[in-house]
Each structure stands twice: as C-alpha cells, then as structure tokens.
Design an enzyme around this catalytic site. Structure first.
Site, mmCIF file in Angstrom:
data_model
loop_
_atom_site.group_PDB
_atom_site.id
_atom_site.type_symbol
_atom_site.label_atom_id
_atom_site.label_comp_id
_atom_site.label_asym_id
_atom_site.label_seq_id
_atom_site.Cartn_x
_atom_site.Cartn_y
_atom_site.Cartn_z
ATOM 1 N N LYS A 155 14.887 1.275 66.366
ATOM 2 C CA LYS A 155 13.541 0.711 66.563
ATOM 3 C C LYS A 155 13.640 -0.777 66.262
ATOM 4 O O LYS A 155 13.675 -1.192 65.108
ATOM 5 C CB LYS A 155 12.523 1.389 65.647
ATOM 6 C CG LYS A 155 11.108 0.876 65.871
ATOM 7 C CD LYS A 155 10.114 1.620 64.993
ATOM 8 C CE LYS A 155 8.682 1.319 65.345
ATOM 9 N NZ LYS A 155 8.334 -0.096 65.372
ATOM 10 N N ARG A 168 7.217 -6.337 72.076
ATOM 11 C CA ARG A 168 7.271 -5.387 73.192
ATOM 12 C C ARG A 168 7.190 -6.167 74.491
ATOM 13 O O ARG A 168 6.299 -7.002 74.669
ATOM 14 C CB ARG A 168 6.099 -4.414 73.091
ATOM 15 C CG ARG A 168 6.053 -3.340 74.179
ATOM 16 C CD ARG A 168 6.817 -2.134 73.711
ATOM 17 N NE ARG A 168 6.799 -1.016 74.604
ATOM 18 C CZ ARG A 168 6.222 0.161 74.320
ATOM 19 N NH1 ARG A 168 5.561 0.323 73.200
ATOM 20 N NH2 ARG A 168 6.308 1.171 75.163
ATOM 21 N N ARG A 208 2.593 -6.277 75.004
ATOM 22 C CA ARG A 208 1.968 -4.977 74.806
ATOM 23 C C ARG A 208 0.474 -5.043 75.109
ATOM 24 O O ARG A 208 -0.128 -4.072 75.530
ATOM 25 C CB ARG A 208 2.215 -4.559 73.357
ATOM 26 C CG ARG A 208 1.499 -3.331 72.936
ATOM 27 C CD ARG A 208 2.181 -2.781 71.717
ATOM 28 N NE ARG A 208 1.290 -1.930 70.953
ATOM 29 C CZ ARG A 208 1.644 -1.341 69.823
ATOM 30 N NH1 ARG A 208 2.841 -1.527 69.333
ATOM 31 N NH2 ARG A 208 0.806 -0.576 69.180
ATOM 32 N N GLU A 238 12.202 -4.393 74.080
ATOM 33 C CA GLU A 238 11.761 -5.182 72.935
ATOM 34 C C GLU A 238 12.606 -6.459 72.886
ATOM 35 O O GLU A 238 13.834 -6.403 72.914
ATOM 36 C CB GLU A 238 11.975 -4.350 71.655
ATOM 37 C CG GLU A 238 11.418 -4.959 70.409
ATOM 38 C CD GLU A 238 9.966 -4.514 70.105
ATOM 39 O OE1 GLU A 238 9.314 -3.855 70.944
ATOM 40 O OE2 GLU A 238 9.503 -4.850 68.998
ATOM 41 N N PHE A 274 14.677 -0.040 76.696
ATOM 42 C CA PHE A 274 14.747 1.375 76.324
ATOM 43 C C PHE A 274 14.110 2.311 77.342
ATOM 44 O O PHE A 274 14.131 3.520 77.162
ATOM 45 C CB PHE A 274 14.179 1.624 74.923
ATOM 46 C CG PHE A 274 12.820 1.020 74.656
ATOM 47 C CD1 PHE A 274 11.682 1.598 75.159
ATOM 48 C CD2 PHE A 274 12.721 -0.121 73.868
ATOM 49 C CE1 PHE A 274 10.444 1.054 74.890
ATOM 50 C CE2 PHE A 274 11.480 -0.689 73.598
ATOM 51 C CZ PHE A 274 10.325 -0.096 74.115
ATOM 52 N N ARG A 322 -0.553 7.880 72.636
ATOM 53 C CA ARG A 322 0.162 7.960 71.363
ATOM 54 C C ARG A 322 0.322 9.433 71.066
ATOM 55 O O ARG A 322 -0.607 10.078 70.606
ATOM 56 C CB ARG A 322 -0.643 7.262 70.281
ATOM 57 C CG ARG A 322 0.097 7.101 68.971
ATOM 58 C CD ARG A 322 -0.772 6.493 67.902
ATOM 59 N NE ARG A 322 -1.116 5.101 68.125
ATOM 60 C CZ ARG A 322 -0.280 4.067 67.972
ATOM 61 N NH1 ARG A 322 0.956 4.294 67.591
ATOM 62 N NH2 ARG A 322 -0.678 2.848 68.194
ATOM 63 N N LYS A 356 7.829 7.526 65.548
ATOM 64 C CA LYS A 356 8.500 6.434 64.855
ATOM 65 C C LYS A 356 8.709 6.803 63.398
ATOM 66 O O LYS A 356 7.921 7.559 62.814
ATOM 67 C CB LYS A 356 7.712 5.141 64.977
ATOM 68 C CG LYS A 356 6.322 5.188 64.396
ATOM 69 C CD LYS A 356 5.562 3.916 64.738
ATOM 70 C CE LYS A 356 4.096 4.081 64.421
ATOM 71 N NZ LYS A 356 3.264 3.017 64.896
HETATM 72 P P1 AMP Z 1 4.631 0.257 65.954
HETATM 73 O O1 AMP Z 1 4.373 -1.137 66.482
HETATM 74 O O2 AMP Z 1 5.107 0.296 64.547
HETATM 75 O O3 AMP Z 1 3.524 1.205 66.279
HETATM 76 O O4 AMP Z 1 5.881 0.805 66.784
HETATM 77 C C1 AMP Z 1 5.897 0.884 68.161
HETATM 78 C C2 AMP Z 1 6.636 -0.302 68.727
HETATM 79 O O5 AMP Z 1 8.023 -0.246 68.430
HETATM 80 C C3 AMP Z 1 6.629 -0.361 70.233
HETATM 81 O O6 AMP Z 1 5.432 -0.879 70.723
HETATM 82 C C4 AMP Z 1 7.796 -1.260 70.541
HETATM 83 O O7 AMP Z 1 7.343 -2.599 70.534
HETATM 84 C C5 AMP Z 1 8.722 -1.085 69.345
HETATM 85 N N1 AMP Z 1 10.047 -0.505 69.656
HETATM 86 C C6 AMP Z 1 11.207 -0.975 69.168
HETATM 87 N N2 AMP Z 1 12.245 -0.242 69.577
HETATM 88 C C7 AMP Z 1 11.755 0.746 70.354
HETATM 89 C C8 AMP Z 1 12.349 1.829 71.071
HETATM 90 N N3 AMP Z 1 13.663 2.060 71.040
HETATM 91 N N4 AMP Z 1 11.514 2.644 71.778
HETATM 92 C C9 AMP Z 1 10.170 2.415 71.806
HETATM 93 N N5 AMP Z 1 9.569 1.410 71.143
HETATM 94 C C10 AMP Z 1 10.336 0.574 70.423
#
Ligand code: AMP
Length: 588
Positions: A250, A255, A270, A300, A341, A418, A424
């Site tokens: 991650k 994004r 995003r 990303e 990804f 979602r 995650k």
């Molecule tokens: P969060 O912002 O904590 O809700 O996590 C989601 C975000 O993780 C996504 O919107 C992406 O920007 C980021 N991200 C980083 N690596 C990945 C991955 N391998 N697959 C999907 N999202 C990822």
C-alpha cells in the site's frame, strides 16, 4: 428559465437541513427546465464545467468588491471591512444592491443561460486585460440582478457556494425528477463512471432515465476510484478472504488515474481533478512505456529518491502541487514514481467486470516497467505468517501498509464502492522518532544519476557490546547536502575493506565495505520490524530484525564519540517498545 427561479430554489435549500426536502426542491426545478438543464445543474453546483476539465471559476473577491463599489457608490475599503465582519460577499451584495434595484428601471431579466454563458466567459478569460473584462461581465450581470440573484451570483463567481448541494443529493434528484426514487442506484452507477451530473441530467431528460444504463467508461472521463474497507488484523483479513488473497504494497502517495488516448495522456486525482500539468514527467513515461493505444489505469504516485532507490515520505509530493512556475525545478528535486495496480480499460475494452487476477495479468502485459513506472508489488498468500512478513517488508520499503485484494471470480472493479473486495491494513506511525540515534557506517552502495561515481546510500549499523558485533539497521541516503555527498568517498577511503569486516553481520550485500569507524547522527520516522536487517534479529519477533523507517542524516558527524559508543541494540529495543506503547495509547 429565469435565473431568479434557480436563486429562489437555492435560497430554500439554504433554509432547510432535510435532505428529502432538498431532493424535492431540486427535482421540481429540474422538471421545469428544458433546453437549459445542463446550465441549471452546473449553477446548482457552483461550477461551469466538470472538475476534471480544470476550468476554475473563483474570481478574486477583490473584483467582486470593485463591482459592488461601482454599483453602490460605497468605497472599496468600506466593503472590505464589512466582508471581514460578515464573511459573505453574497449577503453584503444582496443588502447593498437592494435599495438600488428598486430605483432602477432599465434592467432586463436574467436567464440561467445568460448567467451560465457569462460565467463561462469569465472562467475562460485570461492574460492581459482579463481582470477588466471579468469586472465588466460581472457588472453587467449584477446590474440586471434581483437582490437574491446578487447573493448567488457573487457566491458562485467567487467560488464560495456556501450551501454546496452535495453530488449525491443531485443524483437522487435526477432519479426522482425523471423516474422514481428506486432509480437512484441506476443514476449512481452512471455517475460512478461519468461524474458529470449536468450531462446525466440532460440524458435522463432527453432519453429517459433508463438510457443511463448504456453509459460506458470513456477514456478522458475519470471514473470514481474503487475504495477499500479496513480490518484490524491480518488474521481477520485471511478469514474474510476465504483463506487466500493477493497482498499488495500500500503505497503512500497520491492516487492517480491514468487515461491514455493514443498519444494523449491525462491524469486525474482521487477527487477526479485533472492533475496532468503537475506531472509532465509521468505523462512522458506513460507515452513510452504503456504499450497499448488506449488505456485507463489506476495507481499511486510516490515521491522517490532516484539515487538511493527509496520512497520518500508522502508529504514531499505536496510540493509538486500547484507549482506552475517552479515545476521544472520541482520535477528535478522531487521525482515521482508511479506504481500501477489496476487496469480498468485496455485498447477500448472495458475490464470493469473482469476479475482482479485477470486484470493484473493484463496490466502486467500492457506495461514495460521503467525507472518511473512500475507495477505494484504483489503476492498471493494463504497464511498469516507470510502476510505478516510481506507487511513488514512493505513498511520497511516506505509503504504505509498493505492492500489485500480478493482473487475470487466476483472480484470486479467497483467504482466508488468501499467494500471487502479490497481491504486495507496499515499501521499508523509517528512522523518523527522522539530521539536521534548514532549509527556507524559499515558499507555503501554505488550511486546512480547525479550521484554516479560517488555513493548513493550508506549501510548503517548499531553495536552489540556484549557480542562485539555490528548489525545493520538501515540504508541511509537522505539528509545530505551536495557537498557532504561529494566528501563521503574521501572520508571513507581510509576505512575501506576488500570484504565485510568479520564483526559485521549483514544479510544485505553492499558494494563497498568499511571498518566500522565513521559515525553519523540519524533521525527517522519510527522503528519497524524488518525482514532484512539484522539489528535485534529474533528478539522482538522470530525471523525479524528492527529497522529505521525514513532515516535521514541530521547533519551531525559524531567524530566526538568512539565507535563502541554507537547506539546499541538494547537502546533500539527500548525505543521500539516505548514507541509501541505510545502507538497503543494513541489507539485507545
Ligand atoms: P486510504 O486512503 O487509507 O483509505 O487507502 C486507500 C488508498 O490507498 C487508495 O485510494 C490509494 O490511493 C492507496 N493505495 C496505495 N497502494 C494501493 C494499492 N496497491 N491498491 C489500492 N490502493 C492503493
């Protein structure tokens, strides 16, 4: 339609907090519109174009103040004082022009179309004389406006629509206006792949609500990003994924949705804003290394140190944002690597309903990896231990955790959703270690790019006094000035060895080895479990050592200390535990 009708609806919306009432008001309005439905919806949103087209309205409040001053006779600084007091130029304008309006005989009714077209002209007006042109257009509108129209004109034009009709409220309103409430899902699905509400409203009106189901993803129009659920442990993730899943790094960056249409490349955030102009370097790489004609890809963008091959803290990337004038310099100083990804479309074929595992294969086949475009690291796991090892690897590499992705056949790309198809798992970390550590140089890696001929990074160690061993804890490539980097080979030359010093324990193979002598003060973000470093190996966890995340040189050479005074393993363990206590306390 008269603009007055729209302004009065906005006024009613402002006076209710009930979403259903808002939906009723807007759907009524939409039913009343005709050929100006698109313009009506844009103005409801306080916009003149979808966000992804990057046409900003927001003229400076100063122009609004100047216009009000010229129409009301009040001095500009008096209006400014009023604005500081009330904070809403719209209301001030409404009150100021109220009396004036009643006295004026030579005004004509404003229509939604006229307002929209004038605002569009304002947003497109640039270059010499544009401020005067904008002021003139605004004066013309305000001159003909009723008081309540003045309020909304000023708010829209300065980019401060305070009521902000949420997109989802407009989605519901389109469903109610041209179908029924139960058509909301249909409108929302269309919105997910074409986030242009005016266009959707127009299509629903002209072709019937069901015509929205024929909308397909289109290169050049961003889709809403698929999102992830979260679970508190890898064990729960494994259970939820029926015992097997794909685990990906991650990355901690921005994004980025890539649209390639022949030679043209566009990038969207995003929030679906067009961010192409901030990343000309990425655009160039995509042209070269994405080997298909048309594509929509997900990834990303991460700030990166190309010399040391390390990811940098995410905050660095913000230095790229909005930097029109210094972009060239910013590109050089803050290089970015795009980790891809997902692939939602390749060669005009939508992959939205293709299962994740197949999408990944197609993505890999469509891309040639380069320095700046890479495929996200991924693996299939079916036990907690391997997942945990991968998680720690990800943290050590500078990621914020992992993304678990379902490899079930039903694992399609769901825009805007979602759900548990993606989960995650990350560990919140501190941005700064509480203390610095003194580490000793035991090895180095040859530099690339600007650092070629010198060292790209140093291999750093802590000391175990009881065993007389030096164990690795990080690679260090950040925090050095150009001059310090240039001096390193000379400073380290006296200590160079042909092979590793027998007191050094390292599972990493360095390009150069040194007798542990030169000490540097280092600070980082936190201490993490590490699958590669030998510091405190097997102490906290079997098979894992400890490492410093995002280490950087503080600028202080510790020539005043003897090498056996290097920070020792016991201190690192204590730091690790006290930091964990703090993290646990933060969670509580
Ligand atoms: P969060 O912002 O904590 O809700 O996590 C989601 C975000 O993780 C996504 O919107 C992406 O920007 C980021 N991200 C980083 N690596 C990945 C991955 N391998 N697959 C999907 N999202 C990822």
């Amino acid at each position: 339609m008269r603009f007055l009708e729209l302004a009065e609806t906005l006024d009613k919306i402002e006076n209710t907090t009930k979403r259903l009432e808002m939906v009723d008001l807007i759907s009524d309005l939409l039913r009343h519109t005709d050929e100006d439905i698109k313009e009506t919806v844009y103005l409801l949103q306080g916009k003149v174009a979808p966000d992804y087209e990057g046409l900003e309205l927001g003229i400076a409040e100063k122009i609004g103040i100047r216009a009000l001053s010229s129409l009301s006779g009040l001095r500009e600084n008096e209006i400014e004082t009023e604005l500081v007091r009330k904070g809403d130029l719209g209301k001030i304008g409404e009150e100021l022009l109220h009396a004036k309006k009643q006295a004026s005989l030579f005004s004509e009714d404003l229509t939604v179309r006229k307002v929209y077209e004038s605002l569009l002209k304002i947003s497109k007006s640039a270059g010499e004389g544009s401020q005067t042109r904008k002021l003139q257009i605004l004066l013309d509108l305000l001159h003909n406006a009723e008081p309540v129209e003045v309020r909304y004109l000023l708010r829209i034009v300065t980019g401060k629509m305070r009521i902000g009709v949420a997109d989802m409220t407009i989605v519901d309103s389109i469903a109610v206006a041209f179908g029924a409430k139960d058509k909301t899902d249909l409108v929302e699905s269309a919105y997910n792949i074409m986030p242009d509400l005016p266009e959707l409203a127009y299509r629903a009106m002209a072709g019937g609500i069901d015509s929205l189901s024929s909308i397909r993803i289109t290169p050049g129009i961003p889709i809403r990003s698929m999102l992830a659920e979260r679970l508190p442990s890898l064990k729960e993730i494994l259970e939820r994924m029926d015992g097997r899943f794909a685990i990906e790094y991650k990355y901690d960056g921005l994004r980025t949705q890539v649209h390639k249409i022949g030679n043209k490349v566009e990038l969207f955030s995003r929030r679906m804003e067009n961010i192409t102009s901030q990343f000309p370097d990425i655009v160039e790489e995509i042209r070269k290394f994405v080997k298909v004609e048309n594509a929509i890809l997900d990834g990303e963008a991460v700030p990166f140190n190309m010399e040391t091959n390390e990811m940098l803290p995410f905050q660095e990337i913000s230095k790229r944002r909005g930097r029109k004038y210094y972009l060239k310099e910013a590109i050089e100083r803050i290089p970015v690597v795009l980790f891809l990804f997902d692939a939602m479309m390749l060669n005009n074929k939508s992959l939205m309903d293709t299962p994740y595992a197949n999408r990944r294969v197609k993505l890999t086949n469509a891309i040639e990896e380069s320095d700046k475009i890479k495929i996200a690291k991924s693996r299939i796991v079916s036990d907690v231990e391997s997942a945990d090892k991968f998680f720690n690897e990800a943290l050590e590499a500078g990621c914020e955790g992992i993304m678990a992705k379902s490899i079930d056949d039903k694992s399609i790309y769901k825009p805007g959703a979602r759900e548990f198809l993606w989960i995650k798992y990350k560990r919140e970390y501190q941005l700064e270690m509480e203390d610095t550590v003194d580490l000793v140089v035991i090895g180095a890696f040859g530099g690339q790019g600007k650092r070629s001929g010198g060292y790209g990074a140093l291999l750093m160690a802590v000391y175990s006094r009881e065993e007389d061993k030096f164990r690795t804890i990080c690679k260090l490539g950040s925090g050095f000035s150009e001059e310090q980097l240039d001096n390193l080979p000379r400073m380290l030359k006296p200590y160079q060895l042909k092979k590793r010093d027998p007191r050094v324990e390292s599972s990493i193979d360095a390009d150069f080895w040194f007798t542990p002598s030169l000490m540097l003060e280092v600070k980082g973000a936190e201490i993490t479990l590490s699958p590669t470093h030998t510091c405190c190996l097997n102490v906290v966890k079997k098979g894992a050592g400890l490492a410093i995340r995002f280490p950087r040189f503080t600028g202080r050479w510790r020539g005043d200390k003897k090498v056996d005074e290097t920070t020792n393993e016991q201190e690192i363990i204590e730091m690790y535990h006290s930091q964990r206590k703090k993290i646990l306390a933060d969670y509580a």
